[in-house]
Design a protein around this motif. Structure first.
Motif, PDB file in Angstrom:
ATOM      1  N   SER A   1      15.970  -5.568   2.193  1.00 47.26           N
ATOM      2  CA  SER A   1      15.917  -6.054   3.572  1.00 47.26           C
ATOM      3  C   SER A   1      17.161  -6.876   3.891  1.00 47.26           C
ATOM      4  O   SER A   1      17.765  -7.496   3.012  1.00 47.26           O
ATOM      5  N   ILE A   2      17.545  -6.877   5.149  1.00 49.45           N
ATOM      6  CA  ILE A   2      18.737  -7.590   5.600  1.00 49.45           C
ATOM      7  C   ILE A   2      18.416  -8.346   6.889  1.00 49.45           C
ATOM      8  O   ILE A   2      17.381  -8.128   7.526  1.00 49.45           O
ATOM      9  N   THR A   3      19.318  -9.254   7.264  1.00 52.22           N
ATOM     10  CA  THR A   3      19.297  -9.871   8.593  1.00 52.22           C
ATOM     11  C   THR A   3      20.390  -9.197   9.406  1.00 52.22           C
ATOM     12  O   THR A   3      21.570  -9.276   9.058  1.00 52.22           O
ATOM     13  N   HIS A   4      19.995  -8.530  10.455  1.00 51.53           N
ATOM     14  CA  HIS A   4      20.926  -7.698  11.217  1.00 51.53           C
ATOM     15  C   HIS A   4      21.212  -8.309  12.578  1.00 51.53           C
ATOM     16  O   HIS A   4      20.293  -8.693  13.309  1.00 51.53           O
ATOM     17  N   GLN A   5      22.505  -8.398  12.901  1.00 49.72           N
ATOM     18  CA  GLN A   5      22.923  -8.867  14.218  1.00 49.72           C
ATOM     19  C   GLN A   5      23.034  -7.671  15.162  1.00 49.72           C
ATOM     20  O   GLN A   5      23.876  -6.795  14.974  1.00 49.72           O
ATOM     21  N   VAL A   6      22.179  -7.643  16.161  1.00 53.06           N
ATOM     22  CA  VAL A   6      22.205  -6.546  17.121  1.00 53.06           C
ATOM     23  C   VAL A   6      23.421  -6.691  18.033  1.00 53.06           C
ATOM     24  O   VAL A   6      23.707  -7.788  18.530  1.00 53.06           O
TER      25      VAL A   6
ATOM     26  N   GLN B   1      19.171 -11.577  16.615  1.00 51.22           N
ATOM     27  CA  GLN B   1      19.242 -11.317  15.177  1.00 51.22           C
ATOM     28  C   GLN B   1      17.876 -10.844  14.694  1.00 51.22           C
ATOM     29  O   GLN B   1      16.850 -11.417  15.046  1.00 51.22           O
TER      30      GLN B   1
ATOM     31  N   GLU C   1      17.797  -1.028   6.714  1.00 52.91           N
ATOM     32  CA  GLU C   1      18.720  -0.101   7.360  1.00 52.91           C
ATOM     33  C   GLU C   1      18.696   1.220   6.585  1.00 52.91           C
ATOM     34  O   GLU C   1      19.038   1.261   5.399  1.00 52.91           O
TER      35      GLU C   1
ATOM     36  N   GLU D   1      20.782   2.520  15.640  1.00 53.75           N
ATOM     37  CA  GLU D   1      22.176   2.098  15.805  1.00 53.75           C
ATOM     38  C   GLU D   1      23.072   3.091  15.080  1.00 53.75           C
ATOM     39  O   GLU D   1      23.095   3.145  13.851  1.00 53.75           O
TER      40      GLU D   1
ATOM     41  N   LEU E   1      16.811   1.057  12.052  1.00 51.13           N
ATOM     42  CA  LEU E   1      16.376  -0.243  11.570  1.00 51.13           C
ATOM     43  C   LEU E   1      14.849  -0.231  11.526  1.00 51.13           C
ATOM     44  O   LEU E   1      14.201  -0.021  12.555  1.00 51.13           O
TER      45      LEU E   1
END
Length: 383
Positions: free
Chosen positions: A52-57, A304, A310, A341, A346
């Motif tokens: 898992s990641i922290t994704h900036q949209v 975020q 992903e 994306e 996601l």
């Protein structure tokens, strides 16, 4: 004759011998096959540990560059055009306060002189009336109160003289304004869109002379599709954005989200945001100009997303992707695609940390199908 008879009997015996030797060879080969190791028929797959990641949209949309202000420039006084700035043509750029054109001033200079003279006369009359009022006041001190009136003390005359001074002062200000309006200047840093005048042309007050657009600030109105609206921060005003032209020569400029238009379009069901770009024509910098009418992309940071996975889009079919369990068997996972994306999905539901995500699924995957895992060098991984 005996020799021919001997050959007649020898040939069948030779054929039988060759056949027996062939059968023996086949039997020997079959025995060896039975003794060899069994063939592994499990399909080979490559896997990747799900992390898992922290994704900036990043939200991207498109719009057209437009001026913040447009002005239909009109003459404020009547008169003959006596000169105009050579730059005062379509496409000309002006700084605020720069002279555009001049209207003949003789009439307005004369009106100013007349207004100044009228003010001087009014002030003189006021001085005279105030002096007479002082004389009347001293004389009234020797008279009884019943014989002294406001008219005797010249109070109405003084008030009238003061009113004349105020009227003359107002007329002087108007004359000064009219004379100043003979020189028409740019109301802001401006681009000339069109111009309709020439030397010797007579204009009346209110006649439209030119169309100007402010180049101090430009705006881009751009739509937010429904699938992006959930990822726009609630208070988007003030968020930094990047505006980039489309085409072979790309120009990027910094911008700021100024406002939300506050409505949803009836036809498209999309909301709209507005970004502003300062000094789009680079009148005060060395940057390449961003011209009005340019079609641009607008990108800015959205929300975020924490704890998402992903995953390449081609691994997900009908919201299902495949993982390998601890028994080396395929298992389907129903997942929720939160956002698309590029070539990636996601996913926020359906996957767990360190799941063995199948990157190269078999052609016809089945639940519980046994597989073998290979690494990037196509060697079987030890499990």
């Amino acid at each position: 004759m005996n020799k021919a008879k001997w050959m007649k009997w020898l040939l069948p015996v030779a054929v039988l011998g060759i056949g027996a030797a062939g059968m023996a060879s086949i039997n020997a080969t079959a025995g060896k096959t039975e003794e060899s190791e069994p063939v592994d028929t499990r399909p080979s797959v490559r896997v990747m540990a799900a992390t898992s990641i922290t994704h900036q949209v990043t939200i991207t949309s498109f719009g057209e560059v437009e001026p913040l202000e447009k002005t239909m420039l009109a003459a404020q006084v009547a008169g003959e055009i006596v000169s105009w700035n050579p730059k005062f043509v379509a496409g000309g750029l002006f700084k605020q306060g720069e002279l555009l054109f001049t209207i003949e001033q003789d009439t307005y200079q004369a009106a100013l002189l007349q207004a100044q003279a009228n003010l001087s006369q009014a002030k003189a009359a006021l001085i005279e009336e105030e002096a007479l009022a002082q004389v009347a006041k001293r004389e009234a001190e020797r008279l009884s109160d019943r014989k002294v009136s406001d008219l005797y003390l010249r109070k109405p005359q003084v008030l009238s003289a003061k009113a004349n001074v105020q009227s003359a002062t107002a007329a002087l200000r108007l004359a000064e304004r009219d004379l100043a309006n003979c020189e028409v200047r740019a109301p802001y840093d401006a681009l000339v869109i069109s111009r309709d005048l020439g030397v010797g042309q007579f204009v009346h007050a209110g006649d439209t002379i030119a169309e100007l657009s402010s180049i101090e600030t430009a705006e881009v109105v751009f739509p937010i599709p429904g699938f992006d609206s959930a990822f726009v921060p609630l208070d988007a005003e003030g968020i930094a954005a990047t505006v980039t032209t489309q085409g072979r020569r790309k120009i990027s400029r910094e911008a700021t989200i100024a406002r939300d238009l506050g409505i949803v379009d009836n036809a498209t069901r999309m909301s709209h945001l507005v970004v502003r770009i300062n000094d789009p024509y680079s009148l005060n910098s060395e940057k390449p100009p961003l011209k009005f009418g340019s079609y641009v992309s607008v990108s800015f940071a959205g929300k975020q997303l924490a704890g998402v996975f992903e995953v390449p889009q081609d691994l997900v079919s009908n919201r299902i992707l495949w993982v390998v369990d601890d028994e080396m068997k395929l298992q389907p996972r129903n997942v929720n695609v939160l956002r698309e994306e590029g070539s990636m999905f996601l996913i926020d539901q359906g996957l767990n940390e360190n799941d063995s995500l199948v990157m190269t699924p078999p052609e016809y995957p089945q639940t519980g199908m046994e597989v073998k895992i290979i690494d990037s060098d196509t060697e079987v991984a030890q499990r």
